[in-house]
Design an enzyme around this catalytic site. Structure first.
Site, mmCIF file in Angstrom:
data_model
loop_
_atom_site.group_PDB
_atom_site.id
_atom_site.type_symbol
_atom_site.label_atom_id
_atom_site.label_comp_id
_atom_site.label_asym_id
_atom_site.label_seq_id
_atom_site.Cartn_x
_atom_site.Cartn_y
_atom_site.Cartn_z
ATOM 1 N N GLY A 283 0.951 -1.241 0.050
ATOM 2 C CA GLY A 283 -0.058 -0.169 -0.035
ATOM 3 C C GLY A 283 0.712 1.204 0.032
ATOM 4 O O GLY A 283 0.176 2.499 -0.097
ATOM 5 N N PRO B 94 4.600 -5.299 -0.881
ATOM 6 C CA PRO B 94 4.338 -3.868 -1.766
ATOM 7 C C PRO B 94 4.191 -4.246 -3.369
ATOM 8 O O PRO B 94 5.200 -5.309 -3.681
ATOM 9 C CB PRO B 94 5.965 -3.222 -1.614
ATOM 10 C CG PRO B 94 6.577 -4.396 -1.258
ATOM 11 C CD PRO B 94 5.843 -5.607 -0.606
ATOM 12 N N ARG C 240 2.887 -1.529 -5.919
ATOM 13 C CA ARG C 240 2.931 -0.231 -6.706
ATOM 14 C C ARG C 240 4.195 0.532 -6.466
ATOM 15 O O ARG C 240 4.711 0.972 -7.370
ATOM 16 C CB ARG C 240 1.795 0.683 -6.134
ATOM 17 C CG ARG C 240 1.761 1.983 -6.888
ATOM 18 C CD ARG C 240 0.822 3.076 -6.148
ATOM 19 N NE ARG C 240 -0.598 2.761 -5.850
ATOM 20 C CZ ARG C 240 -1.553 2.569 -6.398
ATOM 21 N NH1 ARG C 240 -1.692 3.159 -7.466
ATOM 22 N NH2 ARG C 240 -2.694 2.294 -5.945
ATOM 23 N N TYR D 285 -10.483 6.052 -11.431
ATOM 24 C CA TYR D 285 -10.317 6.676 -10.110
ATOM 25 C C TYR D 285 -9.970 8.127 -10.353
ATOM 26 O O TYR D 285 -9.489 8.951 -9.472
ATOM 27 C CB TYR D 285 -9.129 5.844 -9.506
ATOM 28 C CG TYR D 285 -8.826 4.557 -9.401
ATOM 29 C CD1 TYR D 285 -9.790 3.787 -8.961
ATOM 30 C CD2 TYR D 285 -7.730 3.738 -10.370
ATOM 31 C CE1 TYR D 285 -9.640 2.467 -8.832
ATOM 32 C CE2 TYR D 285 -7.615 2.648 -10.354
ATOM 33 C CZ TYR D 285 -8.420 1.792 -9.654
ATOM 34 O OH TYR D 285 -8.377 0.360 -9.669
ATOM 35 N N CYS E 9 -13.936 4.628 -28.086
ATOM 36 C CA CYS E 9 -15.088 5.238 -28.298
ATOM 37 C C CYS E 9 -16.092 5.675 -27.107
ATOM 38 O O CYS E 9 -17.277 5.401 -27.042
ATOM 39 C CB CYS E 9 -16.038 4.156 -29.138
ATOM 40 S SG CYS E 9 -16.344 4.662 -30.778
ATOM 41 N N GLU E 10 -15.535 6.562 -26.235
ATOM 42 C CA GLU E 10 -16.285 7.209 -25.339
ATOM 43 C C GLU E 10 -15.469 8.406 -24.527
ATOM 44 O O GLU E 10 -14.319 8.355 -24.492
ATOM 45 C CB GLU E 10 -16.704 6.030 -24.211
ATOM 46 C CG GLU E 10 -15.638 5.263 -23.472
ATOM 47 C CD GLU E 10 -16.123 4.232 -22.483
ATOM 48 O OE1 GLU E 10 -16.588 4.861 -21.298
ATOM 49 O OE2 GLU E 10 -16.262 3.154 -23.075
ATOM 50 N N TYR F 116 -0.558 -1.361 -12.201
ATOM 51 C CA TYR F 116 -1.950 -1.294 -12.403
ATOM 52 C C TYR F 116 -2.341 -0.543 -13.737
ATOM 53 O O TYR F 116 -3.235 -0.124 -14.031
ATOM 54 C CB TYR F 116 -2.587 -0.696 -11.342
ATOM 55 C CG TYR F 116 -2.303 -1.328 -10.003
ATOM 56 C CD1 TYR F 116 -2.714 -2.906 -9.724
ATOM 57 C CD2 TYR F 116 -1.517 -0.678 -9.088
ATOM 58 C CE1 TYR F 116 -2.534 -3.516 -8.471
ATOM 59 C CE2 TYR F 116 -1.241 -1.347 -7.677
ATOM 60 C CZ TYR F 116 -1.608 -2.502 -7.558
ATOM 61 O OH TYR F 116 -1.266 -3.169 -6.483
HETATM 62 N N1 LLP Z 1 -1.543 -7.200 -0.826
HETATM 63 C C1 LLP Z 1 -2.833 -7.137 -1.097
HETATM 64 C C2 LLP Z 1 -3.690 -8.147 -0.184
HETATM 65 C C3 LLP Z 1 -3.456 -6.429 -1.928
HETATM 66 O O1 LLP Z 1 -4.827 -6.368 -1.972
HETATM 67 C C4 LLP Z 1 -2.773 -5.347 -2.653
HETATM 68 C C5 LLP Z 1 -3.416 -4.407 -3.549
HETATM 69 C C6 LLP Z 1 -1.228 -5.411 -2.464
HETATM 70 C C7 LLP Z 1 -0.944 -6.162 -1.597
HETATM 71 C C8 LLP Z 1 -0.383 -4.167 -3.169
HETATM 72 O O2 LLP Z 1 -0.624 -2.944 -2.784
HETATM 73 P P1 LLP Z 1 0.228 -1.784 -3.492
HETATM 74 O O3 LLP Z 1 1.566 -1.929 -2.628
HETATM 75 O O4 LLP Z 1 0.318 -2.048 -4.938
HETATM 76 O O5 LLP Z 1 -0.520 -0.739 -2.941
HETATM 77 N N2 LLP Z 1 -5.875 -0.942 -9.205
HETATM 78 C C9 LLP Z 1 -5.677 -0.089 -8.291
HETATM 79 C C10 LLP Z 1 -5.054 -0.704 -7.221
HETATM 80 C C11 LLP Z 1 -5.564 -1.748 -6.409
HETATM 81 C C12 LLP Z 1 -4.889 -2.529 -5.383
HETATM 82 C C13 LLP Z 1 -5.368 -3.755 -5.141
HETATM 83 N N3 LLP Z 1 -4.517 -4.374 -3.949
HETATM 84 C C14 LLP Z 1 -5.045 1.300 -8.807
HETATM 85 O O6 LLP Z 1 -4.725 1.051 -9.980
HETATM 86 O O7 LLP Z 1 -4.597 2.248 -8.017
#
Ligand code: LLP
Length: 441
Positions: free
Chosen positions: A249, A295, A297, A338, A365-366, A394
């Site tokens: 996150g 991690p 993202r 988002y 097309c939108e 993502y």
């Molecule tokens: N662990 C779990 C259980 C998760 O659901 C996620 C992300 C992560 C780890 C990794 O989180 P990160 O470090 O990447 O923040 N599509 C959205 C993001 C969805 C995140 C889903 N879960 C976007 O484009 O912002």
């Protein structure tokens, strides 16, 4: 230009990534093109691994959350950096295994894994499965009984932390579809339930509070609540969790509205988590749990750049200027989903002054097919290469074939070399699974 210094402006005034001129990449591989900087990715993986070693005696594991970007090459990189991976579907698991990723270093997620996915995960010998419903515990137990095996599991817990981020990516609010709540007692009930399963070996607990979060305090509160929960379960159920997976996150820089974090800041997040869990465990008289973080993202996000070729430039007097590009929501749906913000630059005009604010529109097309609104750019002509920064997480992973557009190619750059890691789709790929029934022939 970025915090790890892998994006530069070269002597010709062009954007350079991983030692490669972005305009040349666009010419050589075509656009749209996802570009990933290998050095950046490795540095982030190492940062987390080292921080865990320094702050927690290495008693833990970094699991790359591969939902952020999943393809064979990324699992090869994660493997060579000695970290594990988090997968959330049979497809991600298959990709990891087909890249030779060791199954025992994989943590399998998902709030509604299908019976086939559970079967596949058990057969593959994944290290741990995070259980997120009674139904899943029942299915998994029955499956393991039939196979005569035992499966290590964690339970997904909702610690109740409302992190400051987009509502769609908050995952620990009281109404979340994920996990079992500590506050309403279901987390404890589920623990007793899983402990009663003869073929499941409960290792501990998992939580993930959301994504694109910067406040250290949110992570610290989650870690406190989870450690407290471990102590409570020990006292009330006699089970002492040996493992705590605290999720991912950590936020990244997209635009000047976001902080720019250095590696040391990410290491600092992890240190805060490690210190919180260690101190609290000691205070509560429980053993320090094996600590996992996930991690996604922050490992690949800023490592990625998407290159486009500008097409039509349409000025609506007094309203706005649209610059249409050859990509769109089919390869980056994040604005549509988002209202995400991005930094956009003209890859061949990096030193030219910005003279306009423009909206970058896709080719679908939108009207909602937008990549970025109101970005400062120099004068843009059709044919110019535009680069959208921080697209490594993502984007590819959420790409689709909407309007039967191709999912673009991805290249991995390093020290001036570029290798294709995902081929661009072809027309043939688009119809590969189409079937025309006899009566329509
Ligand atoms: N662990 C779990 C259980 C998760 O659901 C996620 C992300 C992560 C780890 C990794 O989180 P990160 O470090 O990447 O923040 N599509 C959205 C993001 C969805 C995140 C889903 N879960 C976007 O484009 O912002």
């Amino acid at each position: 230009m970025n915090q790890r210094n892998t994006l530069k402006i070269n002597s010709e005034g062009h954007l350079e990534i991983g030692g490669c001129d972005a305009e040349e990449l666009a010419r050589r591989f075509g656009t749209p093109l996802y570009v990933f900087d290998e050095a950046y990715i490795r540095e982030m993986m190492r940062t987390y691994k080292k921080s865990l070693e320094e702050n927690y005696g290495g008693y833990g594991v970094v699991l790359y959350a591969s939902k952020a970007f999943s393809c064979k090459a990324i699992y090869k990189i994660a493997r060579s950096e000695g970290i594990g991976a988090d997968v959330v579907s049979g497809g991600e698991l298959y990709t990891a295994l087909s890249a030779g990723f060791p199954a025992d270093r994989i943590c399998m997620h998902g709030n509604n894994k299908t019976p086939d996915e559970l079967n596949y995960a058990v057969d593959s010998g994944v290290g741990v499965i995070v259980v997120d419903s009674e139904l899943e515990a029942d299915r998994l137990d029955a499956l393991c009984e039939k196979k005569g095996v035992k499966q290590s599991v964690l339970i997904r817990i909702n610690p109740g932390v409302e992190a400051h981020t987009h509502a769609y990516v908050q995952t620990a609010t009281p109404d979340s579809k994920f996990g079992f709540s500590i506050a309403n007692g279901t987390a404890k009930e589920m623990t007793a339930y899983v402990l009663g399963k003869r073929h499941l070996v409960l290792k501990g607990f998992h939580c993930h509070i959301g994504s694109q979060i910067f406040e250290k305090q949110s992570f610290v509160i989650a870690a406190e609540k989870m450690t407290d929960f471990i102590a409570k379960i020990k006292a009330e159920c006699g089970f002492e969790a040996g493992m705590l997976n605290i999720g991912g996150g950590f936020g990244i820089y997209y635009t000047d509205e976001d902080p720019k974090l250095a590696c040391s800041d990410y290491a600092g997040y992890l240190k805060a988590l490690c210190d919180t869990v260690s101190d609290r465990a000691e205070k509560l008289g429980i053993a320090k749990p094996f600590l996992a973080i996930e991690p996604g993202r922050s490992i690949v996000g800023e490592a990625g750049v998407t290159l486009y070729t500008a097409g039509a430039v349409k000025n609506i007097p007094g309203i706005k200027t649209y610059i249409a590009v050859d990509g769109g929501m089919f390869e980056n749906p994040r604005y549509a989903l988002y209202q995400s913000k991005y930094t956009v630059v003209a890859a061949g005009k990096m030193n030219a002054p910005c003279t306009q604010k423009a909206t970058i529109a896709g080719k679908c097309c939108e009207s909602g097919d937008i990549i970025a609104v109101n970005v400062a750019l120099p004068e843009i002509e059709s044919g110019d290469v535009l680069a959208v920064l921080s697209t490594g997480a993502y984007n590819y992973s959420m790409a689709s074939n909407y309007n039967r557009n191709f999912v673009p190619a991805a290249v991995l750059v390093r020290d001036g070399n570029a290798d294709v890691i995902i081929k661009k789709q072809t027309y043939e790929d688009l119809v590969r699974n189409d079937v025309v029934p006899q009566r329509l022939k």
